[in-house]
Scaffold this active site. Structure first.
Site, PDB file in Angstrom:
ATOM      1  N   MET A 138      -9.072   8.493   0.110  1.00 51.99           N
ATOM      2  CA  MET A 138      -9.850   8.928   1.285  1.00 51.99           C
ATOM      3  C   MET A 138     -10.381  10.334   1.048  1.00 51.99           C
ATOM      4  O   MET A 138      -9.685  11.168   0.472  1.00 51.99           O
ATOM      5  CB  MET A 138      -8.947   8.932   2.522  1.00 51.99           C
ATOM      6  CG  MET A 138      -8.240   7.620   2.763  1.00 51.99           C
ATOM      7  SD  MET A 138      -7.313   7.662   4.307  1.00 51.99           S
ATOM      8  CE  MET A 138      -6.397   6.117   4.209  1.00 51.99           C
ATOM      9  N   ASP A 166      -4.857   3.908  -1.691  1.00 52.63           N
ATOM     10  CA  ASP A 166      -5.896   4.276  -0.735  1.00 52.63           C
ATOM     11  C   ASP A 166      -6.473   5.649  -1.042  1.00 52.63           C
ATOM     12  O   ASP A 166      -5.763   6.653  -0.973  1.00 52.63           O
ATOM     13  CB  ASP A 166      -5.323   4.256   0.683  1.00 52.63           C
ATOM     14  CG  ASP A 166      -5.057   2.840   1.155  1.00 52.63           C
ATOM     15  OD1 ASP A 166      -6.017   2.043   1.182  1.00 52.63           O
ATOM     16  OD2 ASP A 166      -3.894   2.527   1.476  1.00 52.63           O
ATOM     17  N   HIS A 184      -1.597  -1.284  -3.956  1.00 47.48           N
ATOM     18  CA  HIS A 184      -2.843  -0.882  -3.295  1.00 47.48           C
ATOM     19  C   HIS A 184      -2.830   0.636  -3.122  1.00 47.48           C
ATOM     20  O   HIS A 184      -1.915   1.194  -2.524  1.00 47.48           O
ATOM     21  CB  HIS A 184      -2.893  -1.607  -1.944  1.00 47.48           C
ATOM     22  CG  HIS A 184      -4.141  -1.393  -1.155  1.00 47.48           C
ATOM     23  ND1 HIS A 184      -5.291  -2.138  -1.354  1.00 47.48           N
ATOM     24  CD2 HIS A 184      -4.418  -0.539  -0.136  1.00 47.48           C
ATOM     25  CE1 HIS A 184      -6.218  -1.747  -0.484  1.00 47.48           C
ATOM     26  NE2 HIS A 184      -5.717  -0.773   0.268  1.00 47.48           N
ATOM     27  N   SER A 217       0.863  -1.176   0.000  1.00 44.79           N
ATOM     28  CA  SER A 217       0.000   0.000   0.000  1.00 44.79           C
ATOM     29  C   SER A 217       0.899   1.225   0.000  1.00 44.79           C
ATOM     30  O   SER A 217       1.712   1.412   0.904  1.00 44.79           O
ATOM     31  CB  SER A 217      -0.864   0.016   1.265  1.00 44.79           C
ATOM     32  OG  SER A 217      -1.359   1.334   1.466  1.00 44.79           O
ATOM     33  N   GLY A 277      -0.148   2.337   9.686  1.00 48.44           N
ATOM     34  CA  GLY A 277       0.604   2.168  10.927  1.00 48.44           C
ATOM     35  C   GLY A 277      -0.210   1.852  12.165  1.00 48.44           C
ATOM     36  O   GLY A 277       0.276   2.027  13.285  1.00 48.44           O
ATOM     37  N   HIS A 310      -8.616   1.310  -3.362  1.00 44.20           N
ATOM     38  CA  HIS A 310      -9.470   1.142  -2.180  1.00 44.20           C
ATOM     39  C   HIS A 310     -10.183   2.467  -1.897  1.00 44.20           C
ATOM     40  O   HIS A 310      -9.557   3.419  -1.425  1.00 44.20           O
ATOM     41  CB  HIS A 310      -8.561   0.728  -1.005  1.00 44.20           C
ATOM     42  CG  HIS A 310      -9.262   0.514   0.291  1.00 44.20           C
ATOM     43  ND1 HIS A 310      -8.581   0.290   1.468  1.00 44.20           N
ATOM     44  CD2 HIS A 310     -10.585   0.507   0.623  1.00 44.20           C
ATOM     45  CE1 HIS A 310      -9.452   0.143   2.460  1.00 44.20           C
ATOM     46  NE2 HIS A 310     -10.669   0.277   1.978  1.00 44.20           N
ATOM     47  N   MET A 349     -12.203   4.750   0.178  1.00 43.08           N
ATOM     48  CA  MET A 349     -12.729   5.036   1.518  1.00 43.08           C
ATOM     49  C   MET A 349     -13.404   6.398   1.425  1.00 43.08           C
ATOM     50  O   MET A 349     -12.916   7.406   1.946  1.00 43.08           O
ATOM     51  CB  MET A 349     -11.590   5.031   2.542  1.00 43.08           C
ATOM     52  CG  MET A 349     -11.123   3.624   2.876  1.00 43.08           C
ATOM     53  SD  MET A 349      -9.482   3.606   3.609  1.00 43.08           S
ATOM     54  CE  MET A 349      -8.494   3.664   2.126  1.00 43.08           C
ATOM     55  N   MET A 400     -11.068  -5.508   6.582  1.00 45.41           N
ATOM     56  CA  MET A 400     -10.233  -4.500   7.243  1.00 45.41           C
ATOM     57  C   MET A 400      -9.812  -5.024   8.615  1.00 45.41           C
ATOM     58  O   MET A 400     -10.650  -5.418   9.421  1.00 45.41           O
ATOM     59  CB  MET A 400     -11.010  -3.186   7.420  1.00 45.41           C
ATOM     60  CG  MET A 400     -11.299  -2.420   6.139  1.00 45.41           C
ATOM     61  SD  MET A 400      -9.832  -1.999   5.160  1.00 45.41           S
ATOM     62  CE  MET A 400      -8.881  -0.994   6.310  1.00 45.41           C
ATOM     63  N   ASP A 408      -6.322  -5.931   5.026  1.00 47.79           N
ATOM     64  CA  ASP A 408      -5.690  -4.612   4.978  1.00 47.79           C
ATOM     65  C   ASP A 408      -5.611  -4.022   6.382  1.00 47.79           C
ATOM     66  O   ASP A 408      -6.641  -3.799   7.024  1.00 47.79           O
ATOM     67  CB  ASP A 408      -6.547  -3.712   4.060  1.00 47.79           C
ATOM     68  CG  ASP A 408      -5.933  -2.347   3.799  1.00 47.79           C
ATOM     69  OD1 ASP A 408      -4.766  -2.129   4.175  1.00 47.79           O
ATOM     70  OD2 ASP A 408      -6.639  -1.511   3.202  1.00 47.79           O
ATOM     71  N   GLY A 409      -4.377  -3.763   6.828  1.00 46.10           N
ATOM     72  CA  GLY A 409      -4.170  -3.076   8.103  1.00 46.10           C
ATOM     73  C   GLY A 409      -3.342  -3.872   9.098  1.00 46.10           C
ATOM     74  O   GLY A 409      -3.729  -4.974   9.480  1.00 46.10           O
TER      75      GLY A 409
END
Ligand code: DX5
Ligand code: ZN
Length: 224
Positions: A36, A34, A32, A7, A144, A65, A67, A136, A174-175
């Protein structure tokens, strides 16, 4: 075979091409991204122009992804920008069935994500249709964060449903993924492991991708 998916959220955005080059040298073939919007999650990141720029410098599969609120409206823009796969959140999509079909009709793979507090049962009526499910293992919004272990039970459950019904969807996590938990995640039945900070905050991102991939390949799903 389980696959490690870096990611770029934890990469140095001023040197994105270089950072992507590093993880690709380590063997990554899927990235990946992200997205947002500051509404669905309390953070802001990138939009279609950045995806378009990344598309120009890599042939890796782009796993986007979303969000964001209203993914039904925006998913298509990201496919036009070069996304190969688009993930929408179950919690954000009002017309999930229509959005999955729309993404697929544009030639991209459709994924559906569930937050840590959303049960697998909320996906029951889309599992026959989706290309993949993103579980998730942190609350979305930031890299992090610490791994939330209930993701493992959800992966086991999804894997069991998949086998029992002969469905073909992939399972992604993911995460908080790291060398410490990668084997356990694969043993639960996960196919794609997204990892951000563990890779990009390491001294040698190419070597970390290789190591993670090695651990993932060494672990085999344990069917329960
Ligand atoms: C979090 C993002 C993740 C993030 C994961 O909301 O969806 O993709 O980059 O970061 P790590 O691997 O650092 O938990
Ligand atoms: Zn993500």
């Amino acid at each position: 075979m389980a696959k490690v998916v870096p990611s770029i959220l934890s990469a140095d955005f001023a040197r994105l091409a270089e950072e992507i080059g590093k993880v690709e040298r380590g063997g990554a073939s899927m990235l990946h991204l992200d997205v947002m919007d500051g509404h669905f999650v309390p953070n802001l990141t990138i939009g279609p122009p950045v995806v378009q720029s990344i598309r120009k410098i890599t042939s890796s599969v782009l796993d986007v992804h979303l969000m964001i609120e209203d993914p039904d409206t925006y998913a298509a823009l990201f496919i036009e920008a070069g996304a190969d796969q688009v993930i929408v959140h179950q919690e954000a999509a009002t017309h999930l069935d229509r959005t999955i079909r729309h993404i697929q009709s544009k030639g991209a793979a459709a994924g559906v994500a569930i937050n840590p507090a959303t049960p697998v049962s909320a996906l029951e009526d889309v599992l026959y249709l989706v290309d993949y499910i993103l579980v998730m293992s942190v609350n979305p919004g930031f890299g992090g964060q610490e791994f939330i272990p209930n993701a493992l039970a959800k992966i086991r459950r999804l894997d069991r449903i998949r086998r029992e019904n002969h469905y073909n969807f992939r399972i992604e996590i993911d995460g908080g993924v790291s060398l410490e938990n990668a084997a356990e995640i694969v043993r639960a039945g996960c196919d794609w492991l997204v990892a951000g900070s563990h890779i990009f905050h390491s001294a040698d991102p190419a070597a970390t991708v290789k190591e993670l991939q090695h651990v993932a390949e060494g672990a085999t799903a344990v069917r329960v």
